[in-house]
Design a protein around this motif. Structure first.
Motif, PDB file in Angstrom:
ATOM      1  N   GLU A 285      -8.355   2.264   5.131  1.00 22.29           N
ATOM      2  CA  GLU A 285      -9.778   2.041   4.791  1.00 22.29           C
ATOM      3  C   GLU A 285      -9.920   1.312   3.455  1.00 22.29           C
ATOM      4  OE1 GLU A 285     -12.242   5.530   4.986  1.00 22.29           O
ATOM      5  OE2 GLU A 285     -11.424   6.031   6.970  1.00 22.29           O
ATOM      6  N   HIS A 286      -9.098   1.714   2.490  1.00 19.50           N
ATOM      7  CA  HIS A 286      -9.140   1.106   1.155  1.00 19.50           C
ATOM      8  C   HIS A 286      -8.920  -0.416   1.247  1.00 19.50           C
ATOM      9  CE1 HIS A 286      -8.256   0.334  -3.045  1.00 19.50           C
ATOM     10  NE2 HIS A 286      -7.043  -0.074  -2.721  1.00 19.50           N
TER      11      HIS A 286
ATOM     12  N   GLU B  91     -13.072  -6.919   3.077  1.00 24.26           N
ATOM     13  CA  GLU B  91     -14.508  -7.189   3.252  1.00 24.26           C
ATOM     14  C   GLU B  91     -15.100  -7.790   1.980  1.00 24.26           C
ATOM     15  OE1 GLU B  91     -15.785  -7.164   6.158  1.00 24.26           O
ATOM     16  OE2 GLU B  91     -14.055  -6.142   7.055  1.00 24.26           O
ATOM     17  N   SER B  92     -14.686  -7.272   0.815  1.00 21.24           N
ATOM     18  CA  SER B  92     -15.266  -7.790  -0.429  1.00 21.24           C
ATOM     19  C   SER B  92     -14.743  -9.199  -0.715  1.00 21.24           C
ATOM     20  CB  SER B  92     -15.028  -6.841  -1.598  1.00 21.24           C
ATOM     21  OG  SER B  92     -13.688  -6.907  -2.006  1.00 21.24           O
TER      22      SER B  92
ATOM     23  N   CYS C 211      -0.726   2.215   6.730  1.00 18.56           N
ATOM     24  CA  CYS C 211      -1.372   0.911   6.475  1.00 18.56           C
ATOM     25  C   CYS C 211      -0.338  -0.190   6.723  1.00 18.56           C
ATOM     26  CB  CYS C 211      -1.851   0.874   5.025  1.00 18.56           C
ATOM     27  SG  CYS C 211      -2.602  -0.689   4.516  1.00 18.56           S
ATOM     28  N   ILE C 212      -0.773  -1.312   7.319  1.00 21.50           N
ATOM     29  CA  ILE C 212       0.204  -2.380   7.594  1.00 21.50           C
ATOM     30  C   ILE C 212       0.713  -3.041   6.317  1.00 21.50           C
ATOM     31  CG2 ILE C 212      -0.397  -2.953   9.980  1.00 21.50           C
ATOM     32  CD1 ILE C 212      -2.056  -5.247   9.005  1.00 21.50           C
ATOM     33  N   LEU C 213       0.148  -2.682   5.166  1.00 20.20           N
ATOM     34  CA  LEU C 213       0.685  -3.206   3.906  1.00 20.20           C
ATOM     35  C   LEU C 213       1.752  -2.278   3.317  1.00 20.20           C
ATOM     36  CD1 LEU C 213      -2.589  -4.457   2.158  1.00 20.20           C
ATOM     37  CD2 LEU C 213      -1.009  -5.749   3.579  1.00 20.20           C
ATOM     38  N   TYR C 214       2.101  -1.208   4.034  1.00 25.36           N
ATOM     39  CA  TYR C 214       3.130  -0.287   3.532  1.00 25.36           C
ATOM     40  C   TYR C 214       4.470  -1.017   3.434  1.00 25.36           C
ATOM     41  CZ  TYR C 214       6.099   3.789   2.956  1.00 25.36           C
ATOM     42  OH  TYR C 214       7.015   4.692   2.468  1.00 25.36           O
ATOM     43  N   ASN C 215       5.144  -0.855   2.292  1.00 23.56           N
ATOM     44  CA  ASN C 215       6.416  -1.541   2.047  1.00 23.56           C
ATOM     45  C   ASN C 215       7.558  -0.720   2.658  1.00 23.56           C
ATOM     46  OD1 ASN C 215       8.419  -3.172   1.043  1.00 23.56           O
ATOM     47  ND2 ASN C 215       8.242  -2.425  -1.062  1.00 23.56           N
TER      48      ASN C 215
ATOM     49  N   CYS D 293       0.860  -1.183   0.000  1.00 24.91           N
ATOM     50  CA  CYS D 293       0.000   0.000   0.000  1.00 24.91           C
ATOM     51  C   CYS D 293       0.900   1.238   0.000  1.00 24.91           C
ATOM     52  CB  CYS D 293      -0.859  -0.012   1.267  1.00 24.91           C
ATOM     53  SG  CYS D 293      -1.988   1.392   1.390  1.00 24.91           S
ATOM     54  N   ASP D 294       0.412   2.321  -0.625  1.00 25.20           N
ATOM     55  CA  ASP D 294       1.195   3.565  -0.654  1.00 25.20           C
ATOM     56  C   ASP D 294       1.086   4.340   0.655  1.00 25.20           C
ATOM     57  OD1 ASP D 294       1.964   3.070  -3.216  1.00 25.20           O
ATOM     58  OD2 ASP D 294       0.306   4.195  -4.124  1.00 25.20           O
TER      59      ASP D 294
END
Ligand SMILES: [Zn+2]
Length: 261
Positions: free
Chosen positions: A248-249, A255-256, A225-229, A220-221
């Motif tokens: 949030e994104h 969720e989807s 976010c915990i997906l930030y590299n 994630c950019d």
């Protein structure tokens, strides 16, 4: 792409991972069953030929792409002894991360290799990948693929410590000063071996590997976010320890994904 079950493999020599907490976190986040197994190589009762392959995947010159290494007897013994409980080698050994991934993939039996079965193995081995942009290997905290690999050594060594740390370290070495004081000065600014925060950090890395499998986009950019590299330890600590959640994104994407299962 969907996941219907996850197997995670512990690294018993690093109890700070707290693998059962990770299993609970993934179950709650993804709504799929997560099974905890012991160390990957001991779960699958690896033999000496596997130890030989692991030793062959060592990297000795970080400036040239992978060339299989012919291991010594001692190197094979070291890998074989590390199946149950990874040994401390004293210095950091580099491995080609994709070679290790290939070895792990070959060991998993066919009935567990379907796309909807996700494997995540923890290891202290430092997997590196060769980067053709700057013609050298870089240590990785996570090798995103299925099976995925998270290296506890990579978490500590791959994201850089603060710039000032390196400057003061060089000055201290030049002046012959003890480096322990330096570590105290920067305490909390980077992770250390057997850090009590490792259990939080691995949540983000595990989700990065799973997002890569599900969407081919692991990162994630957003620095929140915990997906930030994270390329810096400070960013890692901010996103994965201090905040410890998806933006949030990405929360919406999760969720989807859950709804379509
Ligand atoms: Zn995000």
């Amino acid at each position: 792409m969907k996941i219907s079950r996850i197997f995670i493999y512990d690294e018993p020599s690093v109890p700070e991972i707290k693998i059962n907490n990770l299993a609970k976190f993934l179950e709650e986040t993804l709504d799929v069953p997560v099974h905890v197994r012991k160390n990957f190589f001991s779960h699958f009762k690896s033999d000496r030929s596997i130890a030989y392959k692991l030793a062959s995947s060592r990297v000795f010159n970080p400036y040239i792409p992978f060339e299989a290494h012919t291991p010594t007897e001692e190197e094979v013994n070291f890998e074989a002894k590390s199946f149950e409980n990874n040994l401390e080698s004293g210095n950091i050994i580099l491995y080609d991360g994709f070679e290790i991934q290939k070895i792990i993939n070959e060991i998993i039996p066919n009935e567990e290799l379907s796309d909807d079965t996700f494997h995540l193995a923890f290891t202290t081995r430092l997997g590196c990948t060769y980067d053709y942009e700057d013609y050298r290997y870089h240590g990785r905290a996570v090798i995103c693929a299925n099976p995925a690999i998270i290296s506890t050594t990579g978490i500590i060594e791959a994201p850089a410590k603060p710039r000032e740390y390196y400057i003061i370290m060089q000055q201290s070495i030049a002046q012959g000063l003890n480096l322990d004081a330096l570590k105290d000065q920067f305490k909390g600014k980077f992770l250390e071996y057997h850090d009590s925060n490792l259990d939080k950090v691995i949540h983000g890395y595990a989700l990065q590997a799973i997002f890569y499998h599900l969407t081919a986009e692991p990162f994630c950019d957003s620095k929140d976010c915990i997906l930030y590299n994270a390329h810096w330890q400070e960013d890692l600590i901010h996103a994965q320890i201090n905040l410890g959640k998806l933006c949030e994104h990405h929360q919406r994407i999760i969720e989807s994904i859950k709804k379509h299962e």
